[in-house]
Design a protein around this motif. Structure first.
Motif, PDB file in Angstrom:
ATOM      1  N   ASP A  74     118.847 -16.709  45.555  1.00 60.30           N
ATOM      2  CA  ASP A  74     119.469 -17.812  45.663  1.00 60.30           C
ATOM      3  C   ASP A  74     118.734 -19.029  46.407  1.00 60.30           C
ATOM      4  N   ASN A  75     118.117 -18.707  47.559  1.00 68.33           N
ATOM      5  CA  ASN A  75     117.370 -19.604  48.389  1.00 68.33           C
ATOM      6  C   ASN A  75     115.953 -19.856  47.928  1.00 68.33           C
ATOM      7  N   LEU A  76     115.482 -18.576  47.578  1.00 69.60           N
ATOM      8  CA  LEU A  76     113.979 -18.532  47.140  1.00 69.60           C
ATOM      9  C   LEU A  76     113.801 -19.786  46.104  1.00 69.60           C
ATOM     10  N   TRP A  77     114.350 -19.660  45.102  1.00 71.06           N
ATOM     11  CA  TRP A  77     114.001 -20.646  43.639  1.00 71.06           C
ATOM     12  C   TRP A  77     114.236 -21.966  43.944  1.00 71.06           C
ATOM     13  N   PRO A  78     115.089 -22.366  44.391  1.00 65.80           N
ATOM     14  CA  PRO A  78     115.137 -24.007  44.682  1.00 65.80           C
ATOM     15  C   PRO A  78     114.173 -24.471  45.925  1.00 65.80           C
ATOM     16  N   VAL A  79     113.671 -23.320  46.800  1.00 67.74           N
ATOM     17  CA  VAL A  79     112.622 -23.825  47.590  1.00 67.74           C
ATOM     18  C   VAL A  79     111.225 -23.689  46.736  1.00 67.74           C
ATOM     19  N   VAL A  80     111.164 -22.882  45.745  1.00 70.36           N
ATOM     20  CA  VAL A  80     109.834 -22.850  44.929  1.00 70.36           C
ATOM     21  C   VAL A  80     109.693 -24.132  44.235  1.00 70.36           C
ATOM     22  N   THR A  81     110.940 -24.692  43.554  1.00 74.29           N
ATOM     23  CA  THR A  81     111.138 -25.960  42.763  1.00 74.29           C
ATOM     24  C   THR A  81     110.436 -27.062  43.758  1.00 74.29           C
ATOM     25  N   SER A  82     110.969 -27.191  45.022  1.00 78.77           N
ATOM     26  CA  SER A  82     110.649 -28.156  46.003  1.00 78.77           C
ATOM     27  C   SER A  82     109.168 -28.045  46.473  1.00 78.77           C
ATOM     28  N   LEU A  83     108.597 -26.892  46.440  1.00 77.00           N
ATOM     29  CA  LEU A  83     107.237 -26.724  46.937  1.00 77.00           C
ATOM     30  C   LEU A  83     106.353 -26.946  45.802  1.00 77.00           C
ATOM     31  N   ILE A  84     106.836 -26.855  44.366  1.00 83.91           N
ATOM     32  CA  ILE A  84     105.629 -27.010  43.393  1.00 83.91           C
ATOM     33  C   ILE A  84     105.892 -28.658  42.832  1.00 83.91           C
ATOM     34  N   PHE A  85     107.015 -29.285  43.513  1.00 75.97           N
ATOM     35  CA  PHE A  85     107.190 -30.620  42.649  1.00 75.97           C
ATOM     36  C   PHE A  85     105.977 -31.493  42.934  1.00 75.97           C
ATOM     37  N   THR A  86     105.314 -31.569  43.942  1.00 78.99           N
ATOM     38  CA  THR A  86     104.276 -32.763  44.324  1.00 78.99           C
ATOM     39  C   THR A  86     102.950 -32.166  43.370  1.00 78.99           C
TER      40      THR A  86
ATOM     41  N   LEU B 276     111.093 -18.300  54.415  1.00 79.41           N
ATOM     42  CA  LEU B 276     110.061 -17.907  54.967  1.00 79.41           C
ATOM     43  C   LEU B 276     109.015 -17.385  54.429  1.00 79.41           C
ATOM     44  N   LEU B 277     109.385 -16.651  53.647  1.00 78.40           N
ATOM     45  CA  LEU B 277     108.464 -15.786  52.740  1.00 78.40           C
ATOM     46  C   LEU B 277     107.925 -16.936  51.757  1.00 78.40           C
ATOM     47  N   ALA B 278     108.441 -17.640  51.048  1.00 76.15           N
ATOM     48  CA  ALA B 278     107.874 -18.664  50.257  1.00 76.15           C
ATOM     49  C   ALA B 278     107.176 -19.698  51.155  1.00 76.15           C
ATOM     50  N   THR B 279     107.332 -20.067  52.261  1.00 67.49           N
ATOM     51  CA  THR B 279     106.472 -20.927  52.870  1.00 67.49           C
ATOM     52  C   THR B 279     105.148 -20.221  53.210  1.00 67.49           C
ATOM     53  N   LEU B 280     105.133 -19.036  53.671  1.00 64.44           N
ATOM     54  CA  LEU B 280     104.152 -18.323  53.716  1.00 64.44           C
ATOM     55  C   LEU B 280     103.162 -18.173  52.758  1.00 64.44           C
ATOM     56  N   ILE B 281     103.739 -17.599  51.533  1.00 65.85           N
ATOM     57  CA  ILE B 281     102.670 -17.515  50.299  1.00 65.85           C
ATOM     58  C   ILE B 281     102.397 -18.956  49.838  1.00 65.85           C
ATOM     59  N   ALA B 282     103.181 -20.016  49.952  1.00 66.75           N
ATOM     60  CA  ALA B 282     102.796 -21.117  49.458  1.00 66.75           C
ATOM     61  C   ALA B 282     101.584 -21.993  50.411  1.00 66.75           C
ATOM     62  N   TRP B 283     101.434 -21.537  51.477  1.00 67.36           N
ATOM     63  CA  TRP B 283     100.588 -21.994  52.575  1.00 67.36           C
ATOM     64  C   TRP B 283      99.064 -22.112  52.086  1.00 67.36           C
ATOM     65  N   PRO B 284      98.556 -20.601  51.693  1.00 69.58           N
ATOM     66  CA  PRO B 284      97.285 -20.559  51.108  1.00 69.58           C
ATOM     67  C   PRO B 284      97.060 -20.972  49.851  1.00 69.58           C
ATOM     68  N   LEU B 285      97.981 -20.880  48.931  1.00 73.67           N
ATOM     69  CA  LEU B 285      98.166 -20.962  47.502  1.00 73.67           C
ATOM     70  C   LEU B 285      98.337 -22.763  47.302  1.00 73.67           C
ATOM     71  N   LEU B 286      99.271 -23.206  47.811  1.00 74.51           N
ATOM     72  CA  LEU B 286      99.491 -24.518  47.499  1.00 74.51           C
ATOM     73  C   LEU B 286      98.659 -25.474  48.306  1.00 74.51           C
ATOM     74  N   GLY B 287      98.535 -25.123  49.770  1.00 73.79           N
ATOM     75  CA  GLY B 287      97.686 -25.841  50.615  1.00 73.79           C
ATOM     76  C   GLY B 287      96.344 -26.007  50.380  1.00 73.79           C
TER      77      GLY B 287
ATOM     78  N   TYR C  61     102.360 -27.461  56.781  1.00 72.88           N
ATOM     79  CA  TYR C  61     102.984 -26.069  56.393  1.00 72.88           C
ATOM     80  C   TYR C  61     103.190 -25.362  57.669  1.00 72.88           C
ATOM     81  N   ARG C  62     102.263 -25.736  58.802  1.00 70.82           N
ATOM     82  CA  ARG C  62     102.775 -25.063  59.919  1.00 70.82           C
ATOM     83  C   ARG C  62     104.296 -25.486  60.436  1.00 70.82           C
TER      84      ARG C  62
END
Length: 513
Positions: free
Chosen positions: A70-82, A193-204, A367-368
């Motif tokens: 429920d929280n992961l996927w809205p966070v995913v949308t916000s992270l891939i938005f840019t 927390l999990l989404a942010t950790l995975i996004a850091w190396p991939l999206l960053g 990301y930090r």
């Protein structure tokens, strides 16, 4: 009228035989049908006698997957938005968030109302499966329209997680352990927390830079990220479907006139916990003499026809007090539904522009800071679990206080003159909002009767999603380069906190019905 062991089973005396119950009803006597209430007491006592065991702890984990989703996927949308905006250059980028919210709305309505009709089991298994499939497919989106469609489709699954999963978990919990419904929000915080950790190396480090020509090959980070998130959801689905047996709720079965099945499930849960239960079919059928739900062919046909009307919704407004409670819960969810995404929609701009102004808007710093903010959600959810059990605080006090403080910290964030100050206020906001969500997710299903709980959860989630749809619409037509939406968001949280004070039911120390 005398029943088994000389108990008085007349309607007028139907509560006299539960004086020695191990649990007290979360809804006051007279709120619900007295025969349903008496049978629910019997089942509550049976679950209480079994206690918290292996089955419930396993359920805590697999239901936690739904909270996380429920929280992961809205966070995913916000992270891939840019990254998506940079690659596809859409005229109206917030349409991605709008499509997500439309999917969430449909999912909340379909799964929430539906689980009161066709049961919880199928909804429980299918929601994460749908999310996983369309999340993985979305990684190959060739254009902005495609990713928007897939976001709506994966959100249909996401929207059903909380209405269904909260009903299932609550209905198997002993009354002494209902606080665990609040603690479940640890999964919700962990997902961020999990989404942010995975996004850091991939999206960053695999994303086009601002104001640069953005090609697919230079912008693969968000696609890798979608594969990772879809893969995690698929693993969750596999564990639920292949490694865990979910039983239909005993009180749901009883409410549908299937007393024998309800007794069978109670005994199976007891067996899984290494215990036995003295519950018999006669313990429930003794109340049928007062005209409770019958199980003959004509009654079964009537129940099938019932599915075509709004029986479960009307039941939530059956008395003035219950109607007041349901209405307030819907309003609270609605205000938060607009305030939370409205703040999140404008937060990236605030962080990026102020970070740039402070001279520390690098990928590492961004990301930090996001990771620090996400970490604080976990103790926030656990703190909520403590607050709801405190005397003179309970569910209502914890909800009112945490919601109002969430609004206060949002207002305070607009005063930040340094990036560290902004980080501090955002940390305080995230901590307190996780307390708020933990309490709200626990309290809401507690004050709905089991037979109508899915519909009650659906009404709350629907109000939340309808108002959530407004946030991307505001983002499309409003001035993004302003902190004004943050003020509106803060005011909505404060208003929701005041409404929480007016809630008529306090469920601390009482068993759900």
């Amino acid at each position: 009228m005398e029943g088994k062991e000389g108990k008085d089973v007349s309607v007028d005396g139907i509560h006299n035989d539960v004086v020695d119950d191990l649990t007290v009803s979360a809804l006051p006597e007279g709120t619900l049908d007295p025969v349903y209430t008496a049978k629910a007491h019997v089942l509550n006592n049976a679950i209480q006698e079994i206690g918290m065991g292996k089955y419930q702890w396993q359920l805590f984990c697999v239901v936690g997957f739904g909270w996380a989703s429920d929280n992961l996927w809205p966070v995913v949308t916000s992270l891939i938005f840019t990254p998506i905006t940079n690659e596809f250059s859409p005229q109206k980028p917030p349409l991605l968030s709008l499509s997500q919210n439309i999917g969430l709305l449909f999912g909340a309505m379909f799964w929430g109302f539906g689980c009161d009709v066709f049961g919880r089991r199928w909804a429980f298994n299918l929601t994460i499966g749908i999310t996983a499939v369309f999340g993985l497919i979305a990684a190959g989106s060739p254009n902005f329209a495609a990713i928007g469609v897939f976001a709506a489709l994966w959100s249909v699954g996401v929207g059903g997680n909380l209405p269904v999963d909260s009903a299932i978990f609550l209905e198997f919990l002993p009354g002494t352990h209902q606080y665990l419904l609040t603690v479940l929000s640890v999964w919700w915080a962990f997902a961020q927390l999990l989404a942010t950790l995975i996004a850091w190396p991939l999206l960053g480090y695999h994303t086009c830079q601002e104001n640069a020509v953005c090609t697919r090959s230079a912008n693969m980070g968000w696609r890798y990220f979608m594969i990772a998130m879809g893969g995690i959801a698929m693993v969750m689905f596999a564990i639920r479907f292949l490694c865990f047996t979910i039983f239909e709720s005993p009180k749901y079965l009883m409410g549908r006139g299937r007393d024998a099945d309800a007794v069978r499930v109670v005994h199976e849960v007891a067996r899984r916990n290494g215990k036995t239960s003295p519950l018999t079919l006669a313990d429930l059928q003794v109340y049928d003499q007062q005209g409770h739900v019958q199980t003959d062919t004509s009654a079964a046909l009537h129940r099938k026809l019932e599915k075509l009307n709004f029986t479960h919704v009307r039941a939530l407004f059956a008395s003035p007090k219950l109607a007041w409670s349901t209405s307030l819960i819907m309003l609270i969810w609605a205000f938060i539904g607009l305030g939370f995404p409205l703040y999140n929609a404008f937060l990236p701009y605030i962080q990026a522009t102020r970070g740039a102004k402070f001279g520390d808007g690098s990928t590492y710093i961004t990301y930090r800071d996001s990771l620090i903010i996400a970490v604080l959600g976990i103790p926030g959810a656990m703190f909520g679990g403590v607050l709801v059990e405190l005397p003179y605080c309970g569910r209502k006090g914890a909800l009112a206080g945490s919601t109002a403080l969430t609004g206060v910290f949002l207002f305070a964030s607009t005063t930040a003159l340094t990036s560290n100050a902004l980080l501090g206020w955002n940390c305080a906001y995230n901590f307190m909002s996780n307390v708020m969500y933990a309490v709200l997710y626990g309290y809401t299903p507690e004050v709905f009767p089991t037979k109508d709980r899915g519909s009650g959860n659906a009404l709350a989630a629907t109000a939340n999603r309808i108002f959530g749809i407004m946030a991307p619409i505001v983002a499309i037509y409003a001035n993004l380069e302003t902190a004004a939406p943050v003020y509106v968001s803060g005011a909505l949280f404060l208003a929701a906190g005041l409404l929480a004070v007016l809630l008529p039911f306090e469920s601390r120390g009482k068993a759900s019905m």
